[in-house]
Write an enzyme that holds these catalytic residues in place. Structure first.
Site, PDB file in Angstrom:
ATOM      1  N   HIS A   1      -7.331  17.378   9.931  1.00 31.55           N
ATOM      2  CA  HIS A   1      -7.544  16.306  10.932  1.00 31.55           C
ATOM      3  C   HIS A   1      -8.132  15.049  10.298  1.00 31.55           C
ATOM      4  CE1 HIS A   1      -7.083  19.628  13.856  1.00 31.55           C
ATOM      5  NE2 HIS A   1      -7.886  20.279  13.023  1.00 31.55           N
TER       6      HIS A   1
ATOM      7  N   SER B   1      -1.890  -9.984  -2.897  1.00 29.81           N
ATOM      8  CA  SER B   1      -1.636 -10.739  -1.672  1.00 29.81           C
ATOM      9  C   SER B   1      -1.506 -12.209  -2.039  1.00 29.81           C
ATOM     10  CB  SER B   1      -2.802 -10.534  -0.706  1.00 29.81           C
ATOM     11  OG  SER B   1      -2.881 -11.608   0.211  1.00 29.81           O
TER      12      SER B   1
ATOM     13  N   LYS C   1      -6.981  -8.615  -3.169  1.00 29.36           N
ATOM     14  CA  LYS C   1      -6.175  -7.463  -2.752  1.00 29.36           C
ATOM     15  C   LYS C   1      -5.391  -6.816  -3.900  1.00 29.36           C
ATOM     16  CE  LYS C   1      -5.675  -6.069   0.896  1.00 29.36           C
ATOM     17  NZ  LYS C   1      -4.859  -6.581   2.005  1.00 29.36           N
TER      18      LYS C   1
ATOM     19  N   GLU D   1       3.762   2.484   0.533  1.00 26.36           N
ATOM     20  CA  GLU D   1       4.182   2.047   1.869  1.00 26.36           C
ATOM     21  C   GLU D   1       5.699   1.947   1.962  1.00 26.36           C
ATOM     22  OE1 GLU D   1       1.272  -1.169   3.357  1.00 26.36           O
ATOM     23  OE2 GLU D   1       0.940  -1.006   1.218  1.00 26.36           O
TER      24      GLU D   1
END
Ligand code: ARG
Length: 450
Positions: free
Chosen positions: A153, A274, A280, A287
């Site tokens: 979880h 970024s 970043k 992804e």
């Protein structure tokens, strides 16, 4: 090539709509191999002379060389790879080329080509999946004893090691390889000789053709053989599941690389920045993989849907099998390659992992096991430890600093020894459990297997 009964040219839009050459050209090697095997069987059946066969074979080889070199002009008027090659063959060698299509249809031809193509790609993908397993295995070996929380979880559960976590993925990919090997058995069957749907009055030696093309056997029902696309759907499922596994690794790595977890760092070569936020370092590869997996699922659903309403036998809808198949294979190949590289270059931040794994809460179950060993039924033990956890949470005290004797007389002076992470892990010796000794022997076993 089928214009005998027609008196009007095919409309431009129909040609554009129906052509498959823009994508099925990639079957050319298989189409040529199939044609050569077919022609050899024609010689045996007395349909072709040896001389005609020689012309066909060398004509097809010269076409293959030109396609290899990018020097072949494909034409959409000739619809697909089969007619493009056959028409060019006849242009090059004359009359003998016109005999090649005897006892054959594009229906058994395309089924043959696609099966040969799938077989080749199964083998290539299997190699690639093994390489990914190799990458995971190396990291598992490097971090066999690096402690990390295991989650359910997405809540910290119990301590494991990074090696154990990564080997879970090695297992998944081993099942993927098994599935592909199993699918390969159903792929590697020769439909050639099934004709359009009902074989032919000219009987070629199907077994000879199958043997030449490396098929294990010949199909046994001509109607099934030319309309069967089960093997493609099955592969699309297998590919989709590889995608699922890749996507789950991706998700783990995205979490691990966040500032919140800080468990791993991906190399600069496999992350992106970024355009706005200079700090970043984004796990884009993960992804993209997660995103591409949706595409693999889509391809499976496309073909299942295209096939579901078709009466026997061939219907042109079946031409819609190839783009999803090609797309899934292309998608998976690059996904496997980039993930293999990225994982090989990944660093695990062992100290951060250890700090997280050192949360004494992770050993709450071990504390219950301690009570069980002192004769307390597990349900009661669970309740007693739950009370200790509540006290720890309430008083903001680490679980290992609670005075357990105040909660139950079943806790002896040795209860605090439960909170030794090293002994806790060492005790997990059953097969499949994450003791460091187990993880190391699993690493050794996988090294042998791979
Ligand atoms: N391009 C076709 C396909 O991929 C080849 C088979 C065509 N057969 C036909 N009867 N029109 O399905």
């Amino acid at each position: 090539m089928w214009k005998g009964r027609f008196s009007k040219a095919t409309a431009d839009l129909v040609q554009q709509y129906g052509e498959s050459i823009s994508y099925d050209w990639r079957l050319y090697k298989h189409d040529i191999a199939g044609s050569i095997a077919h022609a050899r069987a024609q010689v045996k059946a007395g349909i072709l002379t040896q001389d005609e066969f020689n012309q066909i074979e060398s004509g097809l080889r010269s076409i293959e060389i030109d396609i290899d070199a990018g020097k072949f002009d494909f034409s959409i008027e000739l619809e697909d790879i089969h007619m493009n090659i056959e028409s060019e063959l006849t242009t090059r060698i004359g009359a003998a080329g016109g005999k090649l299509h005897t006892a054959r249809s594009r229906n058994d031809q395309v089924a043959t080509d696609t099966r040969l193509y799938c077989r080749e790609e199964i083998d290539a993908l299997t190699v690639q999946i093994k390489e990914l397993q190799g990458s995971l295995l190396k990291k598992a070996e490097q971090y066999a004893d690096a402690l990390i929380p295991g989650y359910t979880h997405l809540q910290r559960g119990q301590p494991v090691t990074v090696g154990h976590h990564l080997l879970a993925y090695v297992e998944m990919f081993a099942r993927d390889i098994d599935r592909l090997a199993d699918a390969r058995k159903r792929v590697n069957v020769s439909p050639l000789g099934s004709g359009a749907l009902a074989g032919s009055t000219i009987n070629l030696d199907r077994q000879q053709i199958a043997d030449e093309l490396g098929f294990d056997r010949v199909t046994t029902n001509s109607m099934d053989a030319i309309s069967d696309r089960d093997y493609i759907m099955e592969l699309l499922f297998d590919f989709a599941l590889v995608g699922t596994h890749l996507s789950r690794i991706s998700e783990d790595l995205i979490l691990w690389c966040s500032a919140e977890f800080g468990f791993a760092t991906l190399s600069d070569a496999h992350t992106t920045g970024s355009s706005l936020m200079p700090q970043k370092k984004n796990p884009d590869v993960c992804e993209i993989t997660r995103g591409k997996t949706g595409r693999l699922y889509g391809n499976l659903i496309s073909l299942l849907t295209a096939a579901k309403g078709l009466p026997l036998t061939y219907n042109r809808d079946l031409q819609e099998d190839k783009e999803p198949l090609f797309d899934s294979i292309d998608t998976l190949k690059i996904a496997l390659a980039v993930n293999t590289e990225m994982i090989a270059d990944m660093t695990v931040n062992v100290d951060t992992c250890l700090e997280a794994a050192s949360d004494p809460m992770l050993l709450a179950t071990d504390l219950a096991d301690y009570l069980v060993k002192n004769g307390v039924p597990f349900r009661s033990a669970h309740e007693l430890v739950g009370q200790a956890v509540a006290v720890a949470v309430e008083s903001k005290t680490p679980l290992d600093k609670i005075d357990l004797s105040k909660i139950s007389e079943h806790y002896g002076a040795d209860a605090s020894a439960v909170f030794n992470l090293e002994t806790a892990l060492k005790a997990r010796t059953n097969p499949g459990a994450p003791s460091i000794a187990n993880v190391k022997s699993e690493v050794a076993r996988w090294k042998k297997t791979l």
